[in-house]
Design a protein around this motif. Structure first.
Motif, PDB file in Angstrom:
ATOM      1  N   GLY A   8      43.135  22.886  24.958  1.00  0.00           N
ATOM      2  CA  GLY A   8      43.490  24.260  25.313  1.00  0.00           C
ATOM      3  C   GLY A   8      44.766  24.715  24.627  1.00  0.00           C
ATOM      4  O   GLY A   8      44.853  25.848  24.143  1.00  0.00           O
ATOM      5  N   ALA A   9      45.760  23.841  24.573  1.00  0.00           N
ATOM      6  CA  ALA A   9      47.025  24.184  23.914  1.00  0.00           C
ATOM      7  C   ALA A   9      46.820  24.401  22.421  1.00  0.00           C
ATOM      8  O   ALA A   9      47.356  25.356  21.834  1.00  0.00           O
ATOM      9  CB  ALA A   9      48.065  23.089  24.158  1.00  0.00           C
ATOM     10  N   LEU A  10      46.029  23.541  21.791  1.00  0.00           N
ATOM     11  CA  LEU A  10      45.750  23.699  20.362  1.00  0.00           C
ATOM     12  C   LEU A  10      44.934  24.964  20.093  1.00  0.00           C
ATOM     13  O   LEU A  10      45.174  25.671  19.109  1.00  0.00           O
ATOM     14  CB  LEU A  10      45.036  22.469  19.810  1.00  0.00           C
ATOM     15  CG  LEU A  10      45.896  21.208  19.707  1.00  0.00           C
ATOM     16  CD1 LEU A  10      45.042  20.008  19.296  1.00  0.00           C
ATOM     17  CD2 LEU A  10      47.054  21.407  18.751  1.00  0.00           C
ATOM     18  N   ALA A  11      43.972  25.256  20.947  1.00  0.00           N
ATOM     19  CA  ALA A  11      43.177  26.479  20.800  1.00  0.00           C
ATOM     20  C   ALA A  11      44.071  27.706  20.919  1.00  0.00           C
ATOM     21  O   ALA A  11      43.942  28.665  20.135  1.00  0.00           O
ATOM     22  CB  ALA A  11      42.065  26.515  21.847  1.00  0.00           C
ATOM     23  N   ALA A  12      44.968  27.701  21.892  1.00  0.00           N
ATOM     24  CA  ALA A  12      45.890  28.828  22.078  1.00  0.00           C
ATOM     25  C   ALA A  12      46.782  28.997  20.855  1.00  0.00           C
ATOM     26  O   ALA A  12      46.982  30.115  20.366  1.00  0.00           O
ATOM     27  CB  ALA A  12      46.734  28.615  23.332  1.00  0.00           C
ATOM     28  N   LEU A  13      47.307  27.897  20.348  1.00  0.00           N
ATOM     29  CA  LEU A  13      48.173  27.944  19.173  1.00  0.00           C
ATOM     30  C   LEU A  13      47.413  28.484  17.958  1.00  0.00           C
ATOM     31  O   LEU A  13      47.915  29.367  17.243  1.00  0.00           O
ATOM     32  CB  LEU A  13      48.725  26.547  18.884  1.00  0.00           C
ATOM     33  CG  LEU A  13      49.760  26.444  17.789  1.00  0.00           C
ATOM     34  CD1 LEU A  13      50.998  27.258  18.132  1.00  0.00           C
ATOM     35  CD2 LEU A  13      50.128  24.991  17.567  1.00  0.00           C
ATOM     36  N   ILE A  17      48.337  31.961  15.985  1.00  0.00           N
ATOM     37  CA  ILE A  17      48.745  31.859  14.588  1.00  0.00           C
ATOM     38  C   ILE A  17      47.761  32.568  13.663  1.00  0.00           C
ATOM     39  O   ILE A  17      48.129  33.055  12.593  1.00  0.00           O
ATOM     40  CB  ILE A  17      48.918  30.379  14.187  1.00  0.00           C
ATOM     41  CG1 ILE A  17      50.137  29.800  14.899  1.00  0.00           C
ATOM     42  CG2 ILE A  17      49.056  30.214  12.685  1.00  0.00           C
ATOM     43  CD1 ILE A  17      50.298  28.305  14.712  1.00  0.00           C
ATOM     44  N   SER A  18      46.508  32.685  14.066  1.00  0.00           N
ATOM     45  CA  SER A  18      45.474  33.216  13.181  1.00  0.00           C
ATOM     46  C   SER A  18      45.736  34.643  12.716  1.00  0.00           C
ATOM     47  O   SER A  18      45.264  35.039  11.649  1.00  0.00           O
ATOM     48  CB  SER A  18      44.100  33.139  13.856  1.00  0.00           C
ATOM     49  OG  SER A  18      43.997  34.070  14.906  1.00  0.00           O
ATOM     50  N   PHE A  19      46.488  35.421  13.457  1.00  0.00           N
ATOM     51  CA  PHE A  19      46.759  36.803  13.070  1.00  0.00           C
ATOM     52  C   PHE A  19      47.982  36.943  12.163  1.00  0.00           C
ATOM     53  O   PHE A  19      48.157  37.973  11.518  1.00  0.00           O
ATOM     54  CB  PHE A  19      46.952  37.676  14.314  1.00  0.00           C
ATOM     55  CG  PHE A  19      45.679  37.897  15.069  1.00  0.00           C
ATOM     56  CD1 PHE A  19      44.778  38.880  14.686  1.00  0.00           C
ATOM     57  CD2 PHE A  19      45.356  37.100  16.147  1.00  0.00           C
ATOM     58  CE1 PHE A  19      43.595  39.070  15.359  1.00  0.00           C
ATOM     59  CE2 PHE A  19      44.170  37.284  16.842  1.00  0.00           C
ATOM     60  CZ  PHE A  19      43.290  38.267  16.444  1.00  0.00           C
ATOM     61  N   VAL A  20      48.830  35.944  12.132  1.00  0.00           N
ATOM     62  CA  VAL A  20      50.078  36.032  11.376  1.00  0.00           C
ATOM     63  C   VAL A  20      49.842  36.207   9.876  1.00  0.00           C
ATOM     64  O   VAL A  20      50.470  37.084   9.260  1.00  0.00           O
ATOM     65  CB  VAL A  20      50.996  34.822  11.674  1.00  0.00           C
ATOM     66  CG1 VAL A  20      52.222  34.815  10.776  1.00  0.00           C
ATOM     67  CG2 VAL A  20      51.403  34.834  13.152  1.00  0.00           C
ATOM     68  N   PRO A  21      48.950  35.443   9.229  1.00  0.00           N
ATOM     69  CA  PRO A  21      48.756  35.664   7.792  1.00  0.00           C
ATOM     70  C   PRO A  21      48.276  37.082   7.453  1.00  0.00           C
ATOM     71  O   PRO A  21      48.721  37.661   6.458  1.00  0.00           O
ATOM     72  CB  PRO A  21      47.696  34.620   7.404  1.00  0.00           C
ATOM     73  CG  PRO A  21      47.799  33.566   8.449  1.00  0.00           C
ATOM     74  CD  PRO A  21      48.188  34.286   9.699  1.00  0.00           C
ATOM     75  N   ILE A  63      47.770  34.535  30.012  1.00  0.00           N
ATOM     76  CA  ILE A  63      48.662  35.684  29.864  1.00  0.00           C
ATOM     77  C   ILE A  63      49.453  35.578  28.562  1.00  0.00           C
ATOM     78  O   ILE A  63      49.478  36.524  27.759  1.00  0.00           O
ATOM     79  CB  ILE A  63      49.621  35.804  31.068  1.00  0.00           C
ATOM     80  CG1 ILE A  63      48.829  36.045  32.352  1.00  0.00           C
ATOM     81  CG2 ILE A  63      50.659  36.902  30.835  1.00  0.00           C
ATOM     82  CD1 ILE A  63      49.643  35.846  33.628  1.00  0.00           C
ATOM     83  N   LEU A  64      50.080  34.441  28.336  1.00  0.00           N
ATOM     84  CA  LEU A  64      50.926  34.274  27.156  1.00  0.00           C
ATOM     85  C   LEU A  64      50.124  34.355  25.861  1.00  0.00           C
ATOM     86  O   LEU A  64      50.453  35.132  24.953  1.00  0.00           O
ATOM     87  CB  LEU A  64      51.672  32.939  27.225  1.00  0.00           C
ATOM     88  CG  LEU A  64      52.566  32.631  26.028  1.00  0.00           C
ATOM     89  CD1 LEU A  64      53.686  33.644  25.931  1.00  0.00           C
ATOM     90  CD2 LEU A  64      53.100  31.227  26.115  1.00  0.00           C
ATOM     91  N   VAL A  68      50.342  37.582  23.134  1.00  0.00           N
ATOM     92  CA  VAL A  68      50.781  37.424  21.750  1.00  0.00           C
ATOM     93  C   VAL A  68      49.692  37.918  20.795  1.00  0.00           C
ATOM     94  O   VAL A  68      49.964  38.671  19.854  1.00  0.00           O
ATOM     95  CB  VAL A  68      51.161  35.952  21.449  1.00  0.00           C
ATOM     96  CG1 VAL A  68      51.385  35.734  19.960  1.00  0.00           C
ATOM     97  CG2 VAL A  68      52.400  35.557  22.246  1.00  0.00           C
ATOM     98  N   CYS A  69      48.456  37.512  21.032  1.00  0.00           N
ATOM     99  CA  CYS A  69      47.342  37.959  20.187  1.00  0.00           C
ATOM    100  C   CYS A  69      47.173  39.474  20.258  1.00  0.00           C
ATOM    101  O   CYS A  69      46.909  40.129  19.241  1.00  0.00           O
ATOM    102  CB  CYS A  69      46.042  37.257  20.589  1.00  0.00           C
ATOM    103  SG  CYS A  69      46.016  35.500  20.168  1.00  0.00           S
ATOM    104  N   PHE A  70      47.329  40.045  21.454  1.00  0.00           N
ATOM    105  CA  PHE A  70      47.246  41.495  21.630  1.00  0.00           C
ATOM    106  C   PHE A  70      48.282  42.205  20.756  1.00  0.00           C
ATOM    107  O   PHE A  70      47.962  43.155  20.039  1.00  0.00           O
ATOM    108  CB  PHE A  70      47.444  41.857  23.108  1.00  0.00           C
ATOM    109  CG  PHE A  70      47.655  43.326  23.353  1.00  0.00           C
ATOM    110  CD1 PHE A  70      46.594  44.215  23.291  1.00  0.00           C
ATOM    111  CD2 PHE A  70      48.913  43.816  23.651  1.00  0.00           C
ATOM    112  CE1 PHE A  70      46.788  45.580  23.510  1.00  0.00           C
ATOM    113  CE2 PHE A  70      49.121  45.166  23.870  1.00  0.00           C
ATOM    114  CZ  PHE A  70      48.053  46.055  23.803  1.00  0.00           C
TER     115      PHE A  70
END
Length: 97
Positions: A8-13, A17-21, A63-64, A68-70
């Motif tokens: 779950g932590a890796l999926a969240a990370l 991160i996927s939107f940053v590039p 929530i977190l 962030v993704c939002f």
């Protein structure tokens, strides 16, 4: 920590991160011509609803991560919808080089 928590932590990370590039590419190139505003509109709506769902459940990981993704998806959508002059001004504030 069990494997479910790690997964779950890796999926969240990865999700965050996927939107940053994409966001960084927009800032550097100022080009959003290949981005679908409709797709990002649905993406932003989905992340907002997931955040609300997490708030309703009181689940901080939901929530977190979704907040962030939002915000990142909202930035991409806003940059896609802005006229070029305003897009340039925003990008210049973030990366003046």
């Amino acid at each position: 920590m069990n494997w479910i928590t790690v997964a779950g932590a890796l999926a969240a990370l990865c999700s965050m991160i996927s939107f940053v590039p994409q966001a960084w590419r927009i800032v550097r190139s100022r080009d959003t011509s290949s981005i679908s505003p409709t797709t990002y509109g649905f993406t932003v709506s989905g992340f907002l609803l997931w955040t609300m769902y997490g708030v309703g459940l009181g689940e901080w990981p939901l929530i977190l991560t979704n907040s962030v993704c939002f915000l990142l998806a909202l930035f991409i959508l806003a940059m896609t919808l802005l006229p070029q002059e305003k897009k340039d001004a925003v990008a210049d504030k973030i990366d003046p080089t």
